[in-house]
Design an enzyme around this catalytic site. Structure first.
Site, short mmCIF file in Angstrom:
data_model
loop_
_atom_site.label_atom_id
_atom_site.label_comp_id
_atom_site.label_asym_id
_atom_site.label_seq_id
_atom_site.Cartn_x
_atom_site.Cartn_y
_atom_site.Cartn_z
NE ARG A 160 -1.22 -1.43 3.78
CZ ARG A 160 -1.29 -1.32 5.11
NH1 ARG A 160 -2.41 -0.94 5.68
NH2 ARG A 160 -0.24 -1.56 5.88
CB ALA A 270 -19.43 5.36 2.76
N GLY A 271 -17.40 7.05 0.99
CA GLY A 271 -16.81 8.35 0.69
C GLY A 271 -16.78 8.64 -0.79
CB CYS A 278 -3.18 -0.07 -8.16
SG CYS A 278 -1.39 0.00 -8.15
CE LYS A 281 -1.37 0.01 -13.11
NZ LYS A 281 -1.21 -1.44 -13.24
P1 NAD Z 1 6.07 4.09 -11.39
O1 NAD Z 1 5.47 4.73 -12.59
O2 NAD Z 1 6.08 4.84 -10.09
O3 NAD Z 1 7.58 3.68 -11.70
C1 NAD Z 1 8.00 3.07 -12.88
C2 NAD Z 1 9.48 3.38 -13.06
O4 NAD Z 1 9.97 2.64 -14.17
C3 NAD Z 1 9.78 4.84 -13.35
O5 NAD Z 1 10.76 5.31 -12.46
C4 NAD Z 1 10.31 4.84 -14.79
O6 NAD Z 1 11.26 5.84 -15.03
C5 NAD Z 1 10.90 3.44 -14.86
N1 NAD Z 1 11.07 2.93 -16.23
C6 NAD Z 1 10.18 2.93 -17.26
N2 NAD Z 1 10.72 2.35 -18.35
C7 NAD Z 1 11.96 1.95 -17.99
C8 NAD Z 1 13.02 1.30 -18.68
N3 NAD Z 1 12.88 0.92 -19.96
N4 NAD Z 1 14.16 1.05 -18.02
C9 NAD Z 1 14.32 1.42 -16.73
N5 NAD Z 1 13.35 2.05 -16.03
C10 NAD Z 1 12.19 2.32 -16.65
O7 NAD Z 1 5.31 2.71 -11.21
P2 NAD Z 1 4.89 1.98 -9.85
O8 NAD Z 1 3.76 2.68 -9.20
O9 NAD Z 1 6.10 1.65 -9.07
O10 NAD Z 1 4.30 0.62 -10.47
C11 NAD Z 1 5.13 -0.34 -11.09
C12 NAD Z 1 4.31 -1.58 -11.35
O11 NAD Z 1 3.90 -2.16 -10.10
C13 NAD Z 1 3.03 -1.33 -12.13
O12 NAD Z 1 2.78 -2.42 -12.96
C14 NAD Z 1 1.97 -1.25 -11.04
O13 NAD Z 1 0.69 -1.62 -11.51
C15 NAD Z 1 2.48 -2.26 -10.04
N6 NAD Z 1 2.06 -2.01 -8.66
C16 NAD Z 1 2.06 -0.74 -8.17
C17 NAD Z 1 1.68 -0.52 -6.85
C18 NAD Z 1 1.65 0.89 -6.28
O14 NAD Z 1 1.11 1.05 -5.18
N7 NAD Z 1 2.19 1.89 -6.95
C19 NAD Z 1 1.33 -1.59 -6.02
C20 NAD Z 1 1.37 -2.88 -6.56
C21 NAD Z 1 1.74 -3.07 -7.87
#
Ligand code: NAD
Length: 448
Positions: A160, A270-271, A278, A281
């Site tokens: 989270r 509720a809200g 996440c 999408k």
């Molecule tokens: P983010 O957008 O914060 O970070 C992605 C990073 O990848 C960026 O720093 C970007 O510069 C880098 N990047 C992109 N292309 C690249 C490349 N070719 N080489 C090197 N670096 C590259 O994303 P996030 O929120 O950390 O999410 C990452 C994944 O994890 C997603 O699939 C998301 O759905 C999943 N996820 C996110 C969360 C969350 O709470 N944010 C929780 C669980 C799962």
């Protein structure tokens, strides 16, 4: 163990820093040069409690480094995490182009030995096999397909934002999907200290459950978990909307149903509805996958509709109270999609800013973190204030959008005196209604 994490966003940076804190040698790769420079200096590009401290300790211990050079990262790691973003495309499916680029690059640089390639990004079901194919293509293109061996693991992330470090060291479960016993053994070894709760804050003798599945099931677990939570929130919001009509109080109702151990009290507030990078999408991607395979996910579609309705409902409540919004000033308490993060992706505040400005209102906002960060510069149609009293000054209504803890103890009586009209739409049912009314506010909650 030698680890490479590619993509240092909310997931990649936290994963890399926590594994380095646990003693692994971690190289984090990102293609954003400015971000890499910042992280090299021990600063975190995101607001995440506890993260800068463990980054700095791990850097000082020589366990954590940052680079833009993916070849160096791939050569270093026995375990290679793919943790790049998978944002939504306009039709709801995931944009997997960053995963694709990284998978091909890994293949191009996979020269010798055995590596475990781990999908930590949330990817459409079937992506494990697709990543395997891309890595093989990358290897073939560079003529190194005979020299190196690898396996693919799906290891979805459940952290989270705002609690990401805590969640990494105290997970409810670790999911590992793969057809390779060898790769699963490597992952068990990588997570051994976390599984045995060496860094857990909540001490218990029971190890973290490890759910080992095939690739597709692991990928589905991630989507199903987020979809379930989103449905739970939309469910309670739907009940709140009926409460509003029949004169029941959703806070009492949530308490009454949440104490049922089959239901549980979490995600029953509720809200204004869910937001963030996440839920929206992932629910859309699951609907999209279902459609691709000939099934219409009616419940998930309704969940999305209820959520949109909740955002519109806040504007409707302002209209019901203030009537014409043109020429009125509305102050938003909170911008981030949830407390303790600076993440504005799909934040409900953005919908409010857009709708209220379209209706001719002036929108101001104050957020404990976003107000101080560079993110504010990217926002349009909103005046970002640096404290809650400046925000209140001249407002006709306040909307509590993010339930930051500091909003519990604001001097609401003083704020009310600074306002033109005294409306408070509590879009998180967070404030004490009686205290707000005593402070001079016309309090409007959700489903109360
Ligand atoms: P983010 O957008 O914060 O970070 C992605 C990073 O990848 C960026 O720093 C970007 O510069 C880098 N990047 C992109 N292309 C690249 C490349 N070719 N080489 C090197 N670096 C590259 O994303 P996030 O929120 O950390 O999410 C990452 C994944 O994890 C997603 O699939 C998301 O759905 C999943 N996820 C996110 C969360 C969350 O709470 N944010 C929780 C669980 C799962």
């Amino acid at each position: 163990m030698k680890v490479c994490v590619i993509g240092t966003g909310y997931v990649g940076l936290v994963t890399g820093a926590c594994l380095a804190h646990a003693g692994h040698d971690v190289v984090c790769v990102d293609n954003n040069e400015a971000k890499v420079q910042l992280m090299k200096s021990g600063q975190s590009p995101i607001h995440e409690p506890g993260l800068p401290e463990i980054m700095q300790q791990a850097i000082a211990a020589g366990h954590l480094s940052f680079t833009t050079d993916i070849m160096a990262g791939v050569e270093h790691g026995e375990v290679l995490f793919i943790a790049v973003g998978t944002p939504p495309l306009p039709d709801g499916q995931s944009d997997t182009r960053y995963v694709e680029a990284v998978a091909r690059s890994i293949g191009a640089h996979l020269k010798h030995g055995y590596k475990v390639i781990v999908n930590k990004s949330t990817v459409p079901i079937g992506s494990g096999d697709w990543v395997r194919m891309l890595v093989l293509d990358g290897m073939a293109e560079h003529g190194n397909h005979k020299q190196a061996e690898f396996d693919i693991v799906s290891n979805p992330e459940f952290l989270r934002e705002g609690n990401a470090v805590y969640d990494t060291f105290n997970p409810d479960r670790i999911v590992l999907g793969s057809s390779s016993d060898r790769a699963i053994k490597v992952m068990h070894a990588l997570y051994a200290d976390i599984i045995n709760r060496k860094y857990a804050t909540d001490k218990t003798s029971t190890p973290v459950p490890v759910v080992v599945t095939d690739l597709n099931s692991a990928e589905m677990i991630k989507y199903a978990a987020n979809a379930f939570l989103a449905v739970k929130i939309s469910f309670v919001n739907e009940v709140a909307n009926v409460c509003d009509r029949v004169g029941a109080d959703i806070k009492e109702v949530s308490r009454g149903i949440g104490l049922d151990s089959r239901i549980g009290s979490k995600f029953l507030q509720a809200g204004i509805g869910w937001g963030g990078s996440c839920f929206g999408k992932d629910v859309s991607a699951l609907i999209h996958t279902a459609t691709d395979y000939g099934y219409t996910a009616e419940l998930l579609k309704a969940c999305v509709q209820v959520n949109q309705h909740q955002r519109n409902l806040v504007v409707l409540k302002l209209q019901q109270t203030l009537k014409i919004l043109k020429g009125k000033t509305i102050g938003l308490l909170g911008l981030a999609f949830k407390p303790d993060t600076d993440d504005m992706r799909d934040a409900p505040s953005l919908t409010l800013i857009e709708q209220l400005s379209r209706l001719g209102a002036k929108v101001k906002a104050y957020d404990p973190i976003v107000s101080q960060s560079g993110i504010r510069d990217a926002l349009s149609n909103v005046i970002v204030e640096t404290d809650a009293e400046r925000l209140a000054d001249g407002c006709d209504a306040l909307v509590l959008v993010t339930d930051w803890e500091e909003f519990r103890t604001l001097d609401y009586a003083k704020m009310a005196k600074l306002m033109t009209n005294h409306v408070m739409v509590d879009a998180r049912n967070f404030c004490d209604r009686e205290a707000l009314e005593a402070a001079g506010f016309n309090y409007v909650g959700i489903g109360r």
